[in-house]
Write a protein that holds these residues in place. Sequence first.
Motif, PDB file in Angstrom:
ATOM      1  N   VAL A  32      -4.238   7.604   5.663  1.00  0.00           N
ATOM      2  CA  VAL A  32      -3.784   6.287   6.115  1.00  0.00           C
ATOM      3  C   VAL A  32      -3.274   6.358   7.552  1.00  0.00           C
ATOM      4  O   VAL A  32      -3.532   5.459   8.354  1.00  0.00           O
ATOM      5  CB  VAL A  32      -2.674   5.771   5.168  1.00  0.00           C
ATOM      6  N   ARG A  33      -2.566   7.427   7.874  1.00  0.00           N
ATOM      7  CA  ARG A  33      -2.003   7.557   9.231  1.00  0.00           C
ATOM      8  C   ARG A  33      -3.105   7.571  10.289  1.00  0.00           C
ATOM      9  O   ARG A  33      -2.953   7.011  11.380  1.00  0.00           O
ATOM     10  CB  ARG A  33      -1.179   8.835   9.322  1.00  0.00           C
ATOM     11  N   PHE A  34      -4.215   8.232   9.985  1.00  0.00           N
ATOM     12  CA  PHE A  34      -5.260   8.417  10.985  1.00  0.00           C
ATOM     13  C   PHE A  34      -6.507   7.562  10.742  1.00  0.00           C
ATOM     14  O   PHE A  34      -7.530   7.752  11.399  1.00  0.00           O
ATOM     15  CB  PHE A  34      -5.647   9.887  11.061  1.00  0.00           C
ATOM     16  N   ALA A  35      -6.430   6.624   9.807  1.00  0.00           N
ATOM     17  CA  ALA A  35      -7.595   5.796   9.469  1.00  0.00           C
ATOM     18  C   ALA A  35      -7.918   4.802  10.582  1.00  0.00           C
ATOM     19  O   ALA A  35      -7.046   4.407  11.366  1.00  0.00           O
ATOM     20  CB  ALA A  35      -7.338   5.049   8.169  1.00  0.00           C
ATOM     21  N   SER A  36      -9.172   4.371  10.619  1.00  0.00           N
ATOM     22  CA  SER A  36      -9.596   3.404  11.634  1.00  0.00           C
ATOM     23  C   SER A  36      -8.902   2.054  11.464  1.00  0.00           C
ATOM     24  O   SER A  36      -8.742   1.315  12.433  1.00  0.00           O
ATOM     25  CB  SER A  36     -11.114   3.215  11.566  1.00  0.00           C
ATOM     26  N   PHE A  37      -8.486   1.741  10.213  1.00  0.00           N
ATOM     27  CA  PHE A  37      -7.788   0.473  10.000  1.00  0.00           C
ATOM     28  C   PHE A  37      -6.327   0.535  10.451  1.00  0.00           C
ATOM     29  O   PHE A  37      -5.589  -0.442  10.335  1.00  0.00           O
ATOM     30  CB  PHE A  37      -7.887   0.022   8.533  1.00  0.00           C
ATOM     31  N   ASN A  38      -5.900   1.695  10.957  1.00  0.00           N
ATOM     32  CA  ASN A  38      -4.548   1.864  11.480  1.00  0.00           C
ATOM     33  C   ASN A  38      -4.650   2.412  12.906  1.00  0.00           C
ATOM     34  O   ASN A  38      -4.271   3.551  13.186  1.00  0.00           O
ATOM     35  CB  ASN A  38      -3.773   2.832  10.588  1.00  0.00           C
ATOM     36  N   PRO A  39      -5.203   1.613  13.828  1.00  0.00           N
ATOM     37  CA  PRO A  39      -5.530   2.114  15.171  1.00  0.00           C
ATOM     38  C   PRO A  39      -4.331   2.589  15.992  1.00  0.00           C
ATOM     39  O   PRO A  39      -4.493   3.420  16.892  1.00  0.00           O
ATOM     40  CB  PRO A  39      -6.217   0.916  15.838  1.00  0.00           C
ATOM     41  N   HIS A  40      -3.141   2.076  15.694  1.00  0.00           N
ATOM     42  CA  HIS A  40      -1.955   2.472  16.455  1.00  0.00           C
ATOM     43  C   HIS A  40      -1.248   3.677  15.834  1.00  0.00           C
ATOM     44  O   HIS A  40      -0.172   4.053  16.299  1.00  0.00           O
ATOM     45  CB  HIS A  40      -0.981   1.299  16.573  1.00  0.00           C
ATOM     46  N   ARG A  41      -1.870   4.258  14.785  1.00  0.00           N
ATOM     47  CA  ARG A  41      -1.299   5.437  14.104  1.00  0.00           C
ATOM     48  C   ARG A  41       0.124   5.157  13.603  1.00  0.00           C
ATOM     49  O   ARG A  41       0.997   6.013  13.630  1.00  0.00           O
ATOM     50  CB  ARG A  41      -1.286   6.647  15.043  1.00  0.00           C
ATOM     51  N   SER A  42       0.319   3.941  13.154  1.00  0.00           N
ATOM     52  CA  SER A  42       1.639   3.545  12.665  1.00  0.00           C
ATOM     53  C   SER A  42       1.986   4.254  11.354  1.00  0.00           C
ATOM     54  O   SER A  42       1.124   4.499  10.509  1.00  0.00           O
ATOM     55  CB  SER A  42       1.673   2.032  12.443  1.00  0.00           C
ATOM     56  N   LEU A  43       3.271   4.537  11.201  1.00  0.00           N
ATOM     57  CA  LEU A  43       3.753   5.100   9.936  1.00  0.00           C
ATOM     58  C   LEU A  43       3.993   4.026   8.887  1.00  0.00           C
ATOM     59  O   LEU A  43       4.163   4.350   7.712  1.00  0.00           O
ATOM     60  CB  LEU A  43       5.076   5.857  10.158  1.00  0.00           C
ATOM     61  N   LEU A  44       3.994   2.762   9.299  1.00  0.00           N
ATOM     62  CA  LEU A  44       4.327   1.691   8.362  1.00  0.00           C
ATOM     63  C   LEU A  44       3.418   1.679   7.131  1.00  0.00           C
ATOM     64  O   LEU A  44       3.916   1.612   5.995  1.00  0.00           O
ATOM     65  CB  LEU A  44       4.306   0.335   9.062  1.00  0.00           C
ATOM     66  N   PRO A  45       2.074   1.746   7.269  1.00  0.00           N
ATOM     67  CA  PRO A  45       1.233   1.769   6.073  1.00  0.00           C
ATOM     68  C   PRO A  45       1.512   2.993   5.186  1.00  0.00           C
ATOM     69  O   PRO A  45       1.447   2.897   3.959  1.00  0.00           O
ATOM     70  CB  PRO A  45      -0.187   1.803   6.642  1.00  0.00           C
ATOM     71  N   CYS A  46       1.830   4.126   5.802  1.00  0.00           N
ATOM     72  CA  CYS A  46       2.167   5.334   5.036  1.00  0.00           C
ATOM     73  C   CYS A  46       3.439   5.113   4.226  1.00  0.00           C
ATOM     74  O   CYS A  46       3.522   5.489   3.049  1.00  0.00           O
ATOM     75  CB  CYS A  46       2.354   6.530   5.971  1.00  0.00           C
ATOM     76  N   ILE A  47       4.419   4.504   4.867  1.00  0.00           N
ATOM     77  CA  ILE A  47       5.691   4.222   4.189  1.00  0.00           C
ATOM     78  C   ILE A  47       5.472   3.254   3.033  1.00  0.00           C
ATOM     79  O   ILE A  47       6.001   3.441   1.932  1.00  0.00           O
ATOM     80  CB  ILE A  47       6.716   3.648   5.196  1.00  0.00           C
ATOM     81  N   VAL A  48       4.683   2.218   3.286  1.00  0.00           N
ATOM     82  CA  VAL A  48       4.389   1.227   2.244  1.00  0.00           C
ATOM     83  C   VAL A  48       3.671   1.898   1.069  1.00  0.00           C
ATOM     84  O   VAL A  48       4.010   1.664  -0.098  1.00  0.00           O
ATOM     85  CB  VAL A  48       3.531   0.077   2.808  1.00  0.00           C
ATOM     86  N   ALA A  49       2.684   2.745   1.365  1.00  0.00           N
ATOM     87  CA  ALA A  49       1.939   3.436   0.306  1.00  0.00           C
ATOM     88  C   ALA A  49       2.860   4.334  -0.512  1.00  0.00           C
ATOM     89  O   ALA A  49       2.822   4.318  -1.753  1.00  0.00           O
ATOM     90  CB  ALA A  49       0.815   4.263   0.922  1.00  0.00           C
ATOM     91  N   HIS A  50       3.681   5.103   0.170  1.00  0.00           N
ATOM     92  CA  HIS A  50       4.582   6.042  -0.512  1.00  0.00           C
ATOM     93  C   HIS A  50       5.609   5.290  -1.359  1.00  0.00           C
ATOM     94  O   HIS A  50       5.861   5.643  -2.523  1.00  0.00           O
ATOM     95  CB  HIS A  50       5.286   6.908   0.533  1.00  0.00           C
ATOM     96  N   ALA A  51       6.196   4.244  -0.793  1.00  0.00           N
ATOM     97  CA  ALA A  51       7.191   3.462  -1.536  1.00  0.00           C
ATOM     98  C   ALA A  51       6.546   2.755  -2.729  1.00  0.00           C
ATOM     99  O   ALA A  51       7.169   2.633  -3.798  1.00  0.00           O
ATOM    100  CB  ALA A  51       7.849   2.443  -0.608  1.00  0.00           C
ATOM    101  N   THR A  52       5.309   2.287  -2.557  1.00  0.00           N
ATOM    102  CA  THR A  52       4.594   1.643  -3.668  1.00  0.00           C
ATOM    103  C   THR A  52       4.404   2.620  -4.818  1.00  0.00           C
ATOM    104  O   THR A  52       4.645   2.276  -5.986  1.00  0.00           O
ATOM    105  CB  THR A  52       3.220   1.132  -3.191  1.00  0.00           C
ATOM    106  N   LYS A  53       3.981   3.835  -4.502  1.00  0.00           N
ATOM    107  CA  LYS A  53       3.780   4.832  -5.547  1.00  0.00           C
ATOM    108  C   LYS A  53       5.098   5.182  -6.234  1.00  0.00           C
ATOM    109  O   LYS A  53       5.174   5.272  -7.459  1.00  0.00           O
ATOM    110  CB  LYS A  53       3.137   6.100  -4.987  1.00  0.00           C
TER     111      LYS A  53
END
Length: 203
Positions: free
Chosen positions: A164-185
């Motif tokens: 998620v950190r390095f995916a093309s859908f996260n062009p700014h390399r934001s940690l936010l999607p990673c945090i959301v994924a981890h918190a969701t799990k």
Amino acid sequence: MNDQPILLILMIAVGLYTFNLWREDCKNAQAGKPSPSALPGATPASAKACIIAALGALVILIAETWGELRLGLSDQQSKITVLFGIYTLIAAFIEELIFRGFIVIENKGRALRWAGVAMASVLFAALHPFLWKWEDGVFAWTFSAKGWFSTAAVFASSLWFYTVRFASFNPHRSLLPCIVAHATKNMGVILIKGAQGFVVGLF
């Protein structure tokens, strides 16, 4: 740590304070005034990136839960308190900041980056106390089918969070999607434990 509420409260407070620092850095980046000393991944991310990240985490959780049921391991889950559950949600941010934020190899090519991801994910999984325990100052290995299965699930989760950190859908390399994924799990784990009777008491 279930039996150490003061320590949990302290760690929750530290986590919230650090998250606020990260959030301020993210707000500055969104305003076009990024701080040179900003925390890693304090950049904007789209709702789409966060949704994809969360859905991937849910797929891993569903597979993990199904596997535990099929292998007869679900009754071997650890019990947690509500306070510990809250801590795991805050820990999702801290772990992402450390692993997907600081422990990354950048500007060295894709091969080295993903070799680093694999090694960091092994470390991330090993640090979770499924194959070991520390009680009364004594360290002991606790190898078991449940321990190996849960460790593998954490390893798979780590690979997804790095993806998620390095995916093309996260062009700014934001940690936010990673945090959301981890918190969701982690939230899913809390809800499943609650449904199965493994959440015991407030603290």
